[in-house]
Design an enzyme around this catalytic site. Structure first.
Site, PDB file in Angstrom:
ATOM      1  N   SER A 172      14.487  56.672 -54.510  1.00 38.75           N
ATOM      2  CA  SER A 172      15.895  56.285 -54.465  1.00 38.75           C
ATOM      3  C   SER A 172      16.038  54.809 -54.127  1.00 38.75           C
ATOM      4  O   SER A 172      15.183  54.245 -53.433  1.00 38.75           O
ATOM      5  CB  SER A 172      16.634  57.100 -53.412  1.00 38.75           C
ATOM      6  OG  SER A 172      17.924  56.566 -53.200  1.00 38.75           O
ATOM      7  N   TYR A 218      17.070  59.103 -44.357  1.00 35.30           N
ATOM      8  CA  TYR A 218      16.730  59.412 -45.757  1.00 35.30           C
ATOM      9  C   TYR A 218      16.050  58.213 -46.411  1.00 35.30           C
ATOM     10  O   TYR A 218      14.986  58.346 -47.038  1.00 35.30           O
ATOM     11  CB  TYR A 218      18.040  59.756 -46.489  1.00 35.30           C
ATOM     12  CG  TYR A 218      17.971  59.921 -47.986  1.00 35.30           C
ATOM     13  CD1 TYR A 218      17.481  61.097 -48.564  1.00 35.30           C
ATOM     14  CD2 TYR A 218      18.458  58.925 -48.842  1.00 35.30           C
ATOM     15  CE1 TYR A 218      17.474  61.259 -49.950  1.00 35.30           C
ATOM     16  CE2 TYR A 218      18.456  59.082 -50.224  1.00 35.30           C
ATOM     17  CZ  TYR A 218      17.955  60.248 -50.777  1.00 35.30           C
ATOM     18  OH  TYR A 218      17.954  60.410 -52.134  1.00 35.30           O
TER      19      TYR A 218
HETATM   20  N1  LIG Z   1      22.190  62.401 -56.325  1.00 32.61           N
HETATM   21  C1  LIG Z   1      21.958  61.118 -56.029  1.00 32.61           C
HETATM   22  O1  LIG Z   1      22.890  60.324 -55.894  1.00 32.61           O
HETATM   23  C2  LIG Z   1      20.526  60.640 -55.883  1.00 32.61           C
HETATM   24  C3  LIG Z   1      20.333  59.271 -55.796  1.00 32.61           C
HETATM   25  C4  LIG Z   1      19.041  58.790 -55.672  1.00 32.61           C
HETATM   26  C5  LIG Z   1      17.994  59.674 -55.654  1.00 32.61           C
HETATM   27  N2  LIG Z   1      18.200  61.017 -55.719  1.00 32.61           N
HETATM   28  C6  LIG Z   1      17.033  61.896 -55.678  1.00 32.61           C
HETATM   29  O2  LIG Z   1      16.983  62.683 -56.855  1.00 32.61           O
HETATM   30  C7  LIG Z   1      16.248  63.878 -56.584  1.00 32.61           C
HETATM   31  C8  LIG Z   1      17.015  65.058 -57.139  1.00 32.61           C
HETATM   32  O3  LIG Z   1      18.193  65.254 -56.386  1.00 32.61           O
HETATM   33  P1  LIG Z   1      19.572  65.761 -56.983  1.00 32.61           P
HETATM   34  O4  LIG Z   1      20.519  64.653 -56.933  1.00 32.61           O
HETATM   35  O5  LIG Z   1      19.315  66.446 -58.255  1.00 32.61           O
HETATM   36  O6  LIG Z   1      20.071  66.769 -55.855  1.00 32.61           O
HETATM   37  P2  LIG Z   1      19.850  68.323 -55.676  1.00 32.61           P
HETATM   38  O7  LIG Z   1      20.440  69.066 -56.802  1.00 32.61           O
HETATM   39  O8  LIG Z   1      20.324  68.629 -54.310  1.00 32.61           O
HETATM   40  O9  LIG Z   1      18.269  68.502 -55.757  1.00 32.61           O
HETATM   41  C9  LIG Z   1      17.398  68.398 -54.659  1.00 32.61           C
HETATM   42  C10 LIG Z   1      16.404  69.522 -54.809  1.00 32.61           C
HETATM   43  O10 LIG Z   1      15.376  69.400 -53.844  1.00 32.61           O
HETATM   44  C11 LIG Z   1      14.953  70.705 -53.563  1.00 32.61           C
HETATM   45  N3  LIG Z   1      14.230  70.798 -52.305  1.00 32.61           N
HETATM   46  C12 LIG Z   1      14.588  70.326 -51.093  1.00 32.61           C
HETATM   47  N4  LIG Z   1      13.644  70.647 -50.205  1.00 32.61           N
HETATM   48  C13 LIG Z   1      12.690  71.359 -50.852  1.00 32.61           C
HETATM   49  C14 LIG Z   1      11.487  71.982 -50.464  1.00 32.61           C
HETATM   50  N5  LIG Z   1      11.063  71.945 -49.214  1.00 32.61           N
HETATM   51  N6  LIG Z   1      10.766  72.625 -51.400  1.00 32.61           N
HETATM   52  C15 LIG Z   1      11.196  72.698 -52.675  1.00 32.61           C
HETATM   53  N7  LIG Z   1      12.328  72.121 -53.100  1.00 32.61           N
HETATM   54  C16 LIG Z   1      13.060  71.469 -52.186  1.00 32.61           C
HETATM   55  C17 LIG Z   1      16.223  71.503 -53.472  1.00 32.61           C
HETATM   56  O11 LIG Z   1      15.888  72.844 -53.682  1.00 32.61           O
HETATM   57  P3  LIG Z   1      16.826  74.078 -53.296  1.00 32.61           P
HETATM   58  O12 LIG Z   1      17.721  74.245 -54.479  1.00 32.61           O
HETATM   59  O13 LIG Z   1      15.891  75.215 -53.129  1.00 32.61           O
HETATM   60  O14 LIG Z   1      17.566  73.719 -52.066  1.00 32.61           O
HETATM   61  C18 LIG Z   1      17.049  70.879 -54.594  1.00 32.61           C
HETATM   62  O15 LIG Z   1      16.939  71.634 -55.773  1.00 32.61           O
HETATM   63  C19 LIG Z   1      16.043  63.919 -55.077  1.00 32.61           C
HETATM   64  O16 LIG Z   1      14.751  63.443 -54.768  1.00 32.61           O
HETATM   65  C20 LIG Z   1      17.070  62.932 -54.578  1.00 32.61           C
HETATM   66  O17 LIG Z   1      16.707  62.387 -53.318  1.00 32.61           O
HETATM   67  C21 LIG Z   1      19.463  61.520 -55.871  1.00 32.61           C
END
Ligand SMILES: NC(=O)c1ccc[n+]([C@@H]2O[C@H](COP(=O)([O-])OP(=O)(O)OC[C@H]3O[C@@H](n4cnc5c(N)ncnc54)[C@H](OP(=O)(O)O)[C@@H]3O)[C@@H](O)[C@H]2O)c1
Ligand SMILES: Cc1cc2nc3c(=O)[nH]c(=O)nc-3n(C[C@H](O)[C@H](O)[C@H](O)COP(=O)(O)OP(=O)(O)OC[C@H]3O[C@@H](n4cnc5c(N)ncnc54)[C@H](O)[C@@H]3O)c2cc1C
Lengths: 244, 440
Positions: free
Chosen positions: A136, A149
């Site tokens: 990120s 984070y």
């Molecule tokens: N959204 C943003 O603005 C943003 C910006 C920069 C970077 N990111 C990064 O992009 C990536 C994807 O995030 P997203 O935005 O798509 O949000 P999201 O839908 O909340 O996805 C995060 C995923 O991580 C999984 N997770 C968390 N802990 C885990 C564990 N111990 N074992 C297995 N899975 C686990 C969650 O699984 P569960 O469904 O089982 O809870 C969830 O599906 C993340 O790394 C996030 O930090 C997001």
């Protein structure tokens, strides 16, 4: 036949969107997540839409003791592994609650780095593969509003860069993805500026392009590269007084 | 937040929720009445409930496809655009499609959409095998022609007022290519256009664009467009081995609300004149790709903003066959005398009436767009009463302002719908700004 793609954090909005993009190009998909069986509707959807093979595999990024066994037990060793695991946490609350802060640190750094280490070894031995880590922009500089984070993402970004350096001559490509804001479950409670916020599908398409183009690091949307350049270049003496 | 339909009128302050699963949806239901919303392409207030509007677009998974029958089972939030991009390359096309591909499966069923093939194939109702719906008690109910037929009938065309559509099974049609062989025929008057429709009852697709600004002798002059799915043999040799791939069109966006002077009588007159002349020059046969033929407006995203901040109102009615020719002429005459011009005017021949509260009936349908001005609502009221005089009815997916009185006079089936809604308890769980306004 395009190679198989493993998505770690297969329920993530970005991860699933990425699965769609790769499946549309003919790649078989493995979705790894906690309670993987609850993803059966997504499994069917991908199979119906793209006619590819989709497997669900149980995976917990924090269960590092079983990571090697997890990788060995996969139906096939993937050609591309994409880590979309992450937990945003709640900065203000986590400052007062050490155990939830540690959960954020481990979920964004320890777990992802550990599982990708396992694939790094397997890919290195095979002499091919692509490792994609979704980190990120928050890791580019620690800020008062999300440094728990952000620091874990900083660690993950550094880990990916080291891994890339190690594997550069081993036939293994490592891609670091630095999204800015993305409209997903993680951010649905936040009020994000529309012009800077990407849709999950945009991130997915950018990942596909970067995998093909063997890029090292990408920002999504690209304007974030500029924003973070500015943020990184502010002298610490000034930066520490800013409200960001 | 401020919510509106595609016409940007009316704009209402509403609470928009986007459940991700059945549990979230049931929770909303337990809190009070709600309305489902698809992709917001209905023009008025059909998909708005100020207290709880439920965005169904997270329910967007495809569940099964049978490649012998062409039956697709999918969740309600799946977009028609996705159905086409997945199945056209395999030789299947939607059996019925509205004039935009940016609609959801649930929205198409709730409005019982019709296409340019209504005169042959009827509305989408005829291609729905079953529907799974969430009822007011939070239970899922499957309905079809055999099982719970009353729920099935009223849900198709029921504008979300019978429950939340969760999944449905629809049938696609096999096609040999992604192209349409079009035959474009100019018609000098409205009666000529109607004659052309009557003379070509077996054309798969037919529709006419009317120059609403033409007065006197030229009143009702139009371009009538017939279409057939092109077979592989109809394609030029170089396209035959890739019959489903079409040249990419780059989507343009209309980036801002245009100031109201952009669409004025002069620019409209110029546009209509140019369109008609150009059409006359291109008259005859040509080959168009599916996107250009069915969805000409989709290549300009957010084209509705062309009408400016005040938005616009669509008006779509159908008149019974016997009174169509005269009735349409009275409508066009009233419009041209009002000095308020419609940018898009589309005439379509409908086949037999479906069931429930579905809009189409045998006759001719006219659809018009009016930018909202001071006098627009008055004009629309006058058009309402002409339609009533000629025994016609109105399309709820386009309506934003009709009165309860006009609705009840146009719709004999209203009482039966209302009775069933009350008896089944739908009325206390599923309401929209439109249903409140129309008193159903
Ligand atoms: N959204 C943003 O603005 C943003 C910006 C920069 C970077 N990111 C990064 O992009 C990536 C994807 O995030 P997203 O935005 O798509 O949000 P999201 O839908 O909340 O996805 C995060 C995923 O991580 C999984 N997770 C968390 N802990 C885990 C564990 N111990 N074992 C297995 N899975 C686990 C969650 O699984 P569960 O469904 O089982 O809870 C969830 O599906 C993340 O790394 C996030 O930090 C997001
Ligand atoms: C450019 C353009 C061209 C068009 N051309 C045509 C045409 O040729 N023929 C035609 O028939 N229509 C046409 N329409 C209208 C359009 O097809 C309908 O309004 C359709 O209902 C829009 O679908 P949506 O998913 O956007 O639904 P919305 O506009 O969001 O909702 C429409 C109605 O469906 C209900 N609904 C939506 N999802 C569900 C659900 N899951 N469960 C229960 N109820 C639900 C809503 O409550 C509402 O009453 C056109 C619209 C546009 C903008």
């Amino acid at each position: 036949m395009p190679g198989s793609v493993l998505i770690l954090g297969g329920r993530s909005d970005i991860g699933l969107a990425t699965a769609h993009v790769f499946a549309a190009a003919g790649h078989n998909i493995q979705l790894a997540a906690r309670h993987a069986q609850t993803l059966s509707a997504e499994q069917t959807d991908l199979a119906v839409r793209y006619g590819v093979n989709v497997d669900l595999v149980e995976f917990d990024a924090l269960d590092t003791a079983h990571h090697e066994a997890f990788a060995k037990a996969l139906p096939v060793l993937p050609d591309i592994v994409i880590c979309a695991v992450g937990v945003l946490g709640n900065q203000a609350a986590d400052e007062k609650n050490l155990s939830s802060a540690i959960q954020v640190m481990r979920s964004n750094y320890e777990g992802p780095a550990a599982i990708l280490s396992v694939f790094a070894d397997l890919f290195e031995a095979r002499g091919s593969g692509t490792i994609v880590g979704i980190s990120s922009v928050a890791g580019d500089r620690g800020r008062a509003t999300n440094y728990i984070y952000g620091s874990a993402k900083a660690g993950f970004t550094a880990f990916l860069s080291g891994l890339r350096n190690r594997l550069a001559r081993k036939g293994v490509h490592v891609l670091t993805v630095l999204p800015g804001f993305v409209a997903t479950r993680m951010t649905e409670q936040l009020d994000l500026p529309k012009a800077l916020t990407a849709e999950p599908k945009e991130v997915a398409l950018a990942i596909e392009r970067a995998v093909k183009g063997k890029r090292n690091t990408i920002y999504v949307r690209p304007v974030w590269a500029l924003i973070m350049l500015i943020i990184r270049s502010i002298p610490e003496a000034i930066f520490k007084r800013l409200r960001l | 937040m401020i919510l509106s339909g595609w016409g940007n009128f009316p704009r209402l302050d509403a609470c928009l929720l986007r459940p991700r699963n059945l549990g979230d949806l049931r929770l909303a239901l337990s809190r009070g009445p709600l309305i489902a919303r698809g992709n917001g392409r209905a023009y008025g207030d059909s998909a708005i409930n100020p207290a709880q509007t439920i965005d169904m677009r997270s329910f967007n998974r495809m569940c099964a496809f049978d490649s012998t029958s062409g039956q697709l089972i999918a969740e309600a939030g799946v977009l028609l655009a996705d159905i086409i991009s997945v199945f056209l390359p395999r030789g299947w096309f939607p059996a019925v499609t509205p004039g935009t591909k940016f609609v959801t499966l649930g929205g198409m069923i709730a409005a019982d959409v019709h296409g340019k093939n209504h005169h042959c194939d009827g509305s989408i109702r005829n291609f729905v095998d079953w529907i799974e719906i969430l009822d007011g008690n939070g239970n899922t109910r499957k309905c079809s022609r055999e099982e719970d037929p009353s729920l099935f009938e009223f849900t198709i065309g029921g504008m979300g007022l019978t429950g939340v559509i969760l999944r449905a099974a629809i049938r696609l049609r096999p096609v040999e290519s992604g192209y349409i062989a079009q035959d474009l025929r100019p018609a000098a008057t409205l009666s000529d256009a109607i004659r052309l429709f009557d003379e070509n009852p077996t054309a798969s697709y037919s529709v006419a664009w009317i120059d609403c600004l033409a007065r006197g002798q030229k009143m009702g002059r139009s371009l009538v467009m017939f279409g057939e799915h092109a077979t592989r043999a109809d394609l030029p040799a170089e396209r035959r081995d890739k019959p489903f791939s079409i040249p990419a069109r780059r989507a343009k966006s209309f980036p801002f609300d245009a100031p109201s002077f952009v669409l004025n009588p002069w620019s409209l007159a110029l546009f209509n004149e140019a369109y008609y002349r150009n059409g006359r020059r291109r008259a005859g046969r040509s080959l168009l790709d599916w996107d250009a033929y069915f969805y000409p407006l989709d290549s300009i995203h957010d084209w509705n903003r062309l009408y400016g901040r005040k938005g616009f109102a669509q008006f779509q009615c159908v008149l019974p066959l016997a009174s169509s020719d005269l009735g349409m002429r009275v409508l066009l005459d009233t419009i041209s005398k009002s000095g308020q011009d419609s940018f898009l005017a589309v005439l379509k021949r409908f086949g037999a009436e479906g069931g429930g509260l579905s809009f189409p009936m045998e006759g001719y349908s006219l659809a018009l767009d009016f930018p909202i001005h001071r006098n627009t609502i008055d004009l629309l009221k006058r058009l309402d009463s002409i339609v009533l005089d000629f025994g016609g009815r109105f399309y709820l997916a386009k309506d934003a302002r009709m009165s309860a009185d006009v609705f009840s006079r146009s719709e004999q089936r209203r009482a039966a719908f209302l009775d069933t809604r009350t008896k089944e308890g739908w009325r206390s769980h599923f309401t929209s700004a439109q249903s409140e306004r129309l008193g159903i």
